[in-house]
Design a protein around this motif. Structure first.
Motif, PDB file in Angstrom:
ATOM      1  N   ALA A   9      43.610  -9.305  31.655  1.00  0.00           N
ATOM      2  CA  ALA A   9      43.525  -8.144  31.431  1.00  0.00           C
ATOM      3  C   ALA A   9      43.771  -8.323  29.919  1.00  0.00           C
ATOM      4  O   ALA A   9      43.700  -8.942  29.502  1.00  0.00           O
ATOM      5  N   VAL A  10      43.501  -6.639  29.266  1.00  0.00           N
ATOM      6  CA  VAL A  10      43.174  -6.507  27.947  1.00  0.00           C
ATOM      7  C   VAL A  10      44.530  -6.283  26.925  1.00  0.00           C
ATOM      8  O   VAL A  10      44.872  -4.870  27.502  1.00  0.00           O
ATOM      9  N   HIS A  80      33.326   0.058  28.535  1.00  0.00           N
ATOM     10  CA  HIS A  80      32.662  -1.016  28.392  1.00  0.00           C
ATOM     11  C   HIS A  80      32.745  -2.016  28.296  1.00  0.00           C
ATOM     12  O   HIS A  80      32.249  -3.032  29.057  1.00  0.00           O
ATOM     13  N   TYR A  81      34.037  -2.178  27.330  1.00  0.00           N
ATOM     14  CA  TYR A  81      34.200  -4.361  26.525  1.00  0.00           C
ATOM     15  C   TYR A  81      34.534  -4.424  28.480  1.00  0.00           C
ATOM     16  O   TYR A  81      34.467  -5.523  28.307  1.00  0.00           O
ATOM     17  N   CYS A  82      35.440  -3.645  28.705  1.00  0.00           N
ATOM     18  CA  CYS A  82      36.702  -4.178  29.702  1.00  0.00           C
ATOM     19  C   CYS A  82      35.051  -4.802  30.762  1.00  0.00           C
ATOM     20  O   CYS A  82      35.123  -5.971  31.542  1.00  0.00           O
ATOM     21  N   LYS A  83      34.826  -3.627  31.548  1.00  0.00           N
ATOM     22  CA  LYS A  83      33.329  -3.481  32.411  1.00  0.00           C
ATOM     23  C   LYS A  83      32.520  -5.484  32.246  1.00  0.00           C
ATOM     24  O   LYS A  83      31.942  -6.348  33.044  1.00  0.00           O
ATOM     25  N   ALA A  84      31.628  -5.179  31.024  1.00  0.00           N
ATOM     26  CA  ALA A  84      31.433  -7.269  30.426  1.00  0.00           C
ATOM     27  C   ALA A  84      31.573  -7.557  30.165  1.00  0.00           C
ATOM     28  O   ALA A  84      30.982  -8.859  30.985  1.00  0.00           O
ATOM     29  N   PRO A  88      39.754  -5.585  34.607  1.00  0.00           N
ATOM     30  CA  PRO A  88      40.289  -4.443  35.650  1.00  0.00           C
ATOM     31  C   PRO A  88      41.209  -3.756  35.159  1.00  0.00           C
ATOM     32  O   PRO A  88      41.760  -2.589  35.228  1.00  0.00           O
ATOM     33  N   VAL A  89      41.819  -3.989  34.636  1.00  0.00           N
ATOM     34  CA  VAL A  89      43.684  -3.338  33.573  1.00  0.00           C
ATOM     35  C   VAL A  89      43.543  -4.407  31.600  1.00  0.00           C
ATOM     36  O   VAL A  89      43.711  -4.701  31.492  1.00  0.00           O
ATOM     37  N   VAL A  90      44.282  -2.549  31.100  1.00  0.00           N
ATOM     38  CA  VAL A  90      44.546  -2.648  30.002  1.00  0.00           C
ATOM     39  C   VAL A  90      45.973  -2.686  30.143  1.00  0.00           C
ATOM     40  O   VAL A  90      46.762  -1.614  30.706  1.00  0.00           O
TER      41      VAL A  90
END
Ligand code: PNS
Length: 165
Positions: A9-10, A80-84, A88-90
């Motif tokens: 997660a981010v 875009h950051y998450c895809k790279a 999958p989750v914030v």
């Protein structure tokens, strides 16, 4: 998409500077996920008290106790950051209903763009009034923010404000 079975997660934000409210959310997220990436937004159009590197240093220091948290920076869109980075989750802290309105729009937009999901985590009521902006304002005018930010941040905040006086 995750890498293997890693649940990642981010926690994104400006973190100028990181507060105890942020640390609470990051710590709780670290118990729910295998890896939590704290991602500092590089926003050249917004003036900040600390550089991105300084903010990342402080975040690294104050999250060191959580073995599965790492600190990074990003610019452009969070999706875009998450895809790279296969995230999958914030995870976002919600302090009050007033936060929810804007956060919901961002969450829905992010989901519509790439399917990125958002988990809202109610902040600890102890920190429901807390924001980096208020911390800076109070500290600038000599107020005590010792119970609002981690000790290393308090030191660097006092030093930075002294430099600016
Ligand atoms: O700590 P902040 O400033 O409240 O954090 C806001 C942040 C960085 C999480 C948000 O502004 C963000 O995700 N910015 C990246 C740009 C982006 O993706 N914008 C579209 C949002 S739908």
């Amino acid at each position: 998409m995750t890498t293997g079975n890693l649940r990642r997660a981010v926690c994104p934000g400006s973190f100028d500077p990181v507060t105890l409210g942020h640390v609470d959310i990051i710590g709780r997220a670290s118990r729910l996920y295998d890896e939590v990436v704290v991602a500092v937004l590089i926003n050249k159009s917004k003036s900040s008290l600390f550089t991105v590197d300084e903010r990342m240093d402080m975040l690294t220091q104050v999250t060191a106790e959580y073995g599965n948290v790492r600190v990074d920076s990003f610019h452009g869109l969070l999706v875009h950051y998450c895809k790279a980075n296969d995230i999958p989750v914030v995870v976002k802290g919600i302090r009050a209903v007033s936060d929810f309105d804007y956060e919901l729009k961002m969450a829905q937009m992010n989901h519509g763009l790439t399917g990125l999901d958002t988990l809202f985590m109610p902040t600890n009521p102890e920190f429901s009034f807390l924001s980096s902006s208020l911390v800076k304002e109070i500290a600038t005018w000599g107020g005590d923010v010792g119970r609002l930010v981690p000790a290393p941040v308090l030191e660097r905040l006092s030093a930075r404000l002294d430099e600016r006086r």
